[in-house]
Design a protein around this motif. Structure first.
Motif, PDB file in Angstrom:
ATOM      1  N   ILE A  72       0.863  -1.179   0.000  1.00 43.35           N
ATOM      2  CA  ILE A  72       0.000   0.000   0.000  1.00 43.35           C
ATOM      3  C   ILE A  72       0.901   1.230   0.000  1.00 43.35           C
ATOM      4  O   ILE A  72       1.762   1.362   0.870  1.00 43.35           O
ATOM      5  CB  ILE A  72      -0.913   0.031   1.235  1.00 43.35           C
ATOM      6  N   PHE A  73       0.717   2.105  -0.961  1.00 42.86           N
ATOM      7  CA  PHE A  73       1.573   3.286  -1.043  1.00 42.86           C
ATOM      8  C   PHE A  73       0.729   4.544  -1.056  1.00 42.86           C
ATOM      9  O   PHE A  73      -0.330   4.598  -1.674  1.00 42.86           O
ATOM     10  CB  PHE A  73       2.431   3.249  -2.316  1.00 42.86           C
ATOM     11  N   LYS A  74       1.207   5.543  -0.378  1.00 42.09           N
ATOM     12  CA  LYS A  74       0.608   6.866  -0.479  1.00 42.09           C
ATOM     13  C   LYS A  74       1.173   7.537  -1.725  1.00 42.09           C
ATOM     14  O   LYS A  74       2.321   7.344  -2.074  1.00 42.09           O
ATOM     15  CB  LYS A  74       0.949   7.698   0.752  1.00 42.09           C
ATOM     16  N   MET A  75       0.336   8.329  -2.364  1.00 43.84           N
ATOM     17  CA  MET A  75       0.811   9.066  -3.523  1.00 43.84           C
ATOM     18  C   MET A  75       1.722  10.197  -3.074  1.00 43.84           C
ATOM     19  O   MET A  75       1.616  10.713  -1.973  1.00 43.84           O
ATOM     20  CB  MET A  75      -0.362   9.629  -4.321  1.00 43.84           C
ATOM     21  N   GLY A  76       2.607  10.570  -3.962  1.00 42.68           N
ATOM     22  CA  GLY A  76       3.441  11.728  -3.689  1.00 42.68           C
ATOM     23  C   GLY A  76       4.701  11.443  -2.919  1.00 42.68           C
ATOM     24  O   GLY A  76       4.999  10.310  -2.546  1.00 42.68           O
ATOM     25  N   VAL A  77       5.443  12.509  -2.681  1.00 38.69           N
ATOM     26  CA  VAL A  77       6.762  12.428  -2.062  1.00 38.69           C
ATOM     27  C   VAL A  77       6.803  13.197  -0.743  1.00 38.69           C
ATOM     28  O   VAL A  77       7.414  12.762   0.220  1.00 38.69           O
ATOM     29  CB  VAL A  77       7.834  12.985  -3.029  1.00 38.69           C
ATOM     30  N   GLU A  78       6.106  14.315  -0.702  1.00 38.13           N
ATOM     31  CA  GLU A  78       6.171  15.156   0.495  1.00 38.13           C
ATOM     32  C   GLU A  78       5.260  14.632   1.600  1.00 38.13           C
ATOM     33  O   GLU A  78       4.446  13.736   1.402  1.00 38.13           O
ATOM     34  CB  GLU A  78       5.786  16.591   0.136  1.00 38.13           C
ATOM     35  N   ASN A  79       5.452  15.234   2.783  1.00 39.81           N
ATOM     36  CA  ASN A  79       4.643  14.909   3.959  1.00 39.81           C
ATOM     37  C   ASN A  79       4.771  13.442   4.359  1.00 39.81           C
ATOM     38  O   ASN A  79       3.792  12.790   4.737  1.00 39.81           O
ATOM     39  CB  ASN A  79       3.171  15.269   3.722  1.00 39.81           C
ATOM     40  N   LYS A  80       5.976  12.935   4.279  1.00 39.60           N
ATOM     41  CA  LYS A  80       6.271  11.577   4.736  1.00 39.60           C
ATOM     42  C   LYS A  80       6.996  11.672   6.081  1.00 39.60           C
ATOM     43  O   LYS A  80       7.928  12.447   6.238  1.00 39.60           O
ATOM     44  CB  LYS A  80       7.143  10.838   3.719  1.00 39.60           C
ATOM     45  N   PHE A  81       6.560  10.854   7.027  1.00 40.37           N
ATOM     46  CA  PHE A  81       7.108  10.919   8.378  1.00 40.37           C
ATOM     47  C   PHE A  81       7.866   9.646   8.764  1.00 40.37           C
ATOM     48  O   PHE A  81       8.187   9.448   9.921  1.00 40.37           O
ATOM     49  CB  PHE A  81       5.973  11.145   9.388  1.00 40.37           C
ATOM     50  N   TYR A  82       8.121   8.794   7.812  1.00 39.76           N
ATOM     51  CA  TYR A  82       8.736   7.487   8.087  1.00 39.76           C
ATOM     52  C   TYR A  82      10.228   7.681   8.381  1.00 39.76           C
ATOM     53  O   TYR A  82      10.984   8.120   7.526  1.00 39.76           O
ATOM     54  CB  TYR A  82       8.544   6.595   6.860  1.00 39.76           C
ATOM     55  N   VAL A  83      10.643   7.326   9.606  1.00 36.36           N
ATOM     56  CA  VAL A  83      12.027   7.556  10.026  1.00 36.36           C
ATOM     57  C   VAL A  83      12.581   6.317  10.721  1.00 36.36           C
ATOM     58  O   VAL A  83      11.938   5.726  11.586  1.00 36.36           O
ATOM     59  CB  VAL A  83      12.124   8.762  10.989  1.00 36.36           C
ATOM     60  N   LYS A  84      13.798   5.940  10.324  1.00 36.33           N
ATOM     61  CA  LYS A  84      14.548   4.876  11.002  1.00 36.33           C
ATOM     62  C   LYS A  84      15.677   5.510  11.805  1.00 36.33           C
ATOM     63  O   LYS A  84      16.344   6.423  11.325  1.00 36.33           O
ATOM     64  CB  LYS A  84      15.152   3.898   9.997  1.00 36.33           C
ATOM     65  N   LYS A  85      15.886   4.989  13.022  1.00 38.53           N
ATOM     66  CA  LYS A  85      17.001   5.474  13.830  1.00 38.53           C
ATOM     67  C   LYS A  85      17.812   4.296  14.363  1.00 38.53           C
ATOM     68  O   LYS A  85      17.254   3.276  14.770  1.00 38.53           O
ATOM     69  CB  LYS A  85      16.513   6.291  15.035  1.00 38.53           C
ATOM     70  N   ASN A  86      19.118   4.462  14.357  1.00 38.74           N
ATOM     71  CA  ASN A  86      20.021   3.582  15.095  1.00 38.74           C
ATOM     72  C   ASN A  86      20.775   4.494  16.056  1.00 38.74           C
ATOM     73  O   ASN A  86      21.733   5.162  15.659  1.00 38.74           O
ATOM     74  CB  ASN A  86      20.977   2.845  14.159  1.00 38.74           C
ATOM     75  N   LEU A  87      20.311   4.561  17.283  1.00 40.14           N
ATOM     76  CA  LEU A  87      20.851   5.529  18.232  1.00 40.14           C
ATOM     77  C   LEU A  87      22.294   5.218  18.610  1.00 40.14           C
ATOM     78  O   LEU A  87      23.086   6.137  18.845  1.00 40.14           O
ATOM     79  CB  LEU A  87      19.967   5.566  19.483  1.00 40.14           C
ATOM     80  N   ALA A  88      22.643   3.941  18.664  1.00 43.66           N
ATOM     81  CA  ALA A  88      24.018   3.570  19.019  1.00 43.66           C
ATOM     82  C   ALA A  88      25.001   4.060  17.961  1.00 43.66           C
ATOM     83  O   ALA A  88      26.109   4.497  18.274  1.00 43.66           O
ATOM     84  CB  ALA A  88      24.129   2.053  19.202  1.00 43.66           C
ATOM     85  N   GLN A  89      24.581   4.009  16.704  1.00 44.23           N
ATOM     86  CA  GLN A  89      25.436   4.447  15.600  1.00 44.23           C
ATOM     87  C   GLN A  89      25.163   5.897  15.194  1.00 44.23           C
ATOM     88  O   GLN A  89      25.786   6.394  14.254  1.00 44.23           O
ATOM     89  CB  GLN A  89      25.230   3.527  14.401  1.00 44.23           C
ATOM     90  N   LYS A  90      24.223   6.551  15.896  1.00 41.11           N
ATOM     91  CA  LYS A  90      23.844   7.940  15.608  1.00 41.11           C
ATOM     92  C   LYS A  90      23.475   8.103  14.132  1.00 41.11           C
ATOM     93  O   LYS A  90      23.907   9.037  13.450  1.00 41.11           O
ATOM     94  CB  LYS A  90      24.973   8.897  15.994  1.00 41.11           C
ATOM     95  N   ARG A  91      22.652   7.186  13.656  1.00 41.08           N
ATOM     96  CA  ARG A  91      22.221   7.191  12.257  1.00 41.08           C
ATOM     97  C   ARG A  91      20.714   7.423  12.186  1.00 41.08           C
ATOM     98  O   ARG A  91      19.938   6.655  12.763  1.00 41.08           O
ATOM     99  CB  ARG A  91      22.579   5.868  11.583  1.00 41.08           C
TER     100      ARG A  91
END
Length: 263
Positions: A72-91
């Motif tokens: 399932i995909f939302k149309m468009g590119v903007e207003n995306k809030f999907y974020v991955k974090k690796n806090l140990a690697q500060k990524r």
């Protein structure tokens, strides 16, 4: 702001267990219209200093993709809030899904937190104030050491406890914790990504703006495509394209204001 936070025995959880923090996210895509506010529930899934922040629809899409291959995909590119974090690697990385492809946008802007002595109760948690800048905006956050995780909603992290409330000084964007619960599997379904930078991000956004339904690449410019409105009237795709383009122009208030695109 009054918040109700459901607390499910966090003290009994060890750091290796999975936790889910649910935030009420509100944002204005048109900063000139204070009444036009979007509200969504977004989820921070955390385990062992690795987290994924996404809205409930994106999490469902990830689950479907892993379980039965449906996407399932939302149309468009903007207003995306999907974020991955690796806090140990500060990524810290944003994931932009567009036309069936996942693009990885590294967030390299450093959060320089200024911790204040100001304290207040938010729900049942004693919280402390901190301020930073990100994306061309000034942000005010409240964190609590009672939830000893240096993470928070969206890209925000790096404080001595969980960020339970944060908003920008223009009141365009806010994230407020409403629930804490023992999490299920984090399940990262977006591992095959194409790395991009902000310049490439702008190229993708303009590509969508110029051809929202991607008719040129998928069908060929010689194809005639029509839509039917609710009354049964037939309309050319150019009319639908114009509607989307107008919406993009009217809702051009991105969270990263310093990367606002001039269409």
């Amino acid at each position: 702001m009054k918040l109700i936070i459901f607390f499910l025995g966090i003290s009994t959880f060890c750091f290796s267990q999975k936790l889910s923090f649910i935030y009420e996210t509100k944002y204005k895509l048109n900063s000139e219209n204070p009444d036009d506010v979007n509200s969504e529930k977004m989820i921070l899934d955390l385990k062992n200093n690795v987290s994924i922040f996404r809205d409930s629809v994106e999490k469902e899409a990830d689950s479907l993709k892993l379980n039965n291959g449906k996407e399932i995909f939302k149309m468009g590119v903007e207003n995306k809030f999907y974020v991955k974090k690796n806090l140990a690697q500060k990524r810290i990385e944003k994931v932009i899904t567009y036309l069936g492809k996942d693009y990885l946008l590294p967030i390299e802007e450093i959060l320089d937190w200024k911790i204040s002595s100001d304290q207040k109760m938010i729900g049942k948690y004693k919280s402390q104030k901190a301020e930073t800048t990100y994306g061309g905006r000034n942000w005010i956050a409240w964190f609590t050491t009672e939830l000893p995780f240096g993470d928070g909603p969206y890209i925000f992290n790096g404080l001595p406890g969980l960020i339970i409330s944060i908003q920008d000084s223009n009141n365009d964007y806010s994230f407020n914790l409403i629930e804490v619960k023992k999490g299920d599997n984090i399940f990262d379904a977006r591992t095959k990504t194409i790395k991009i930078d902000w310049k490439k991000y702008e190229t993708l956004a303009k590509s969508y703006f110029n051809d929202p339904y991607d008719v040129k690449s998928k069908m060929g410019i010689w194809k005639t495509v029509t839509f039917t409105d609710p009354k049964g009237n037939t309309m050319d795709i150019s009319v639908k394209n114009k509607e989307i383009q107008n919406n993009i122009l009217q809702e051009n208030n991105p969270i990263e204001l310093n990367h606002k695109i001039n269409y």
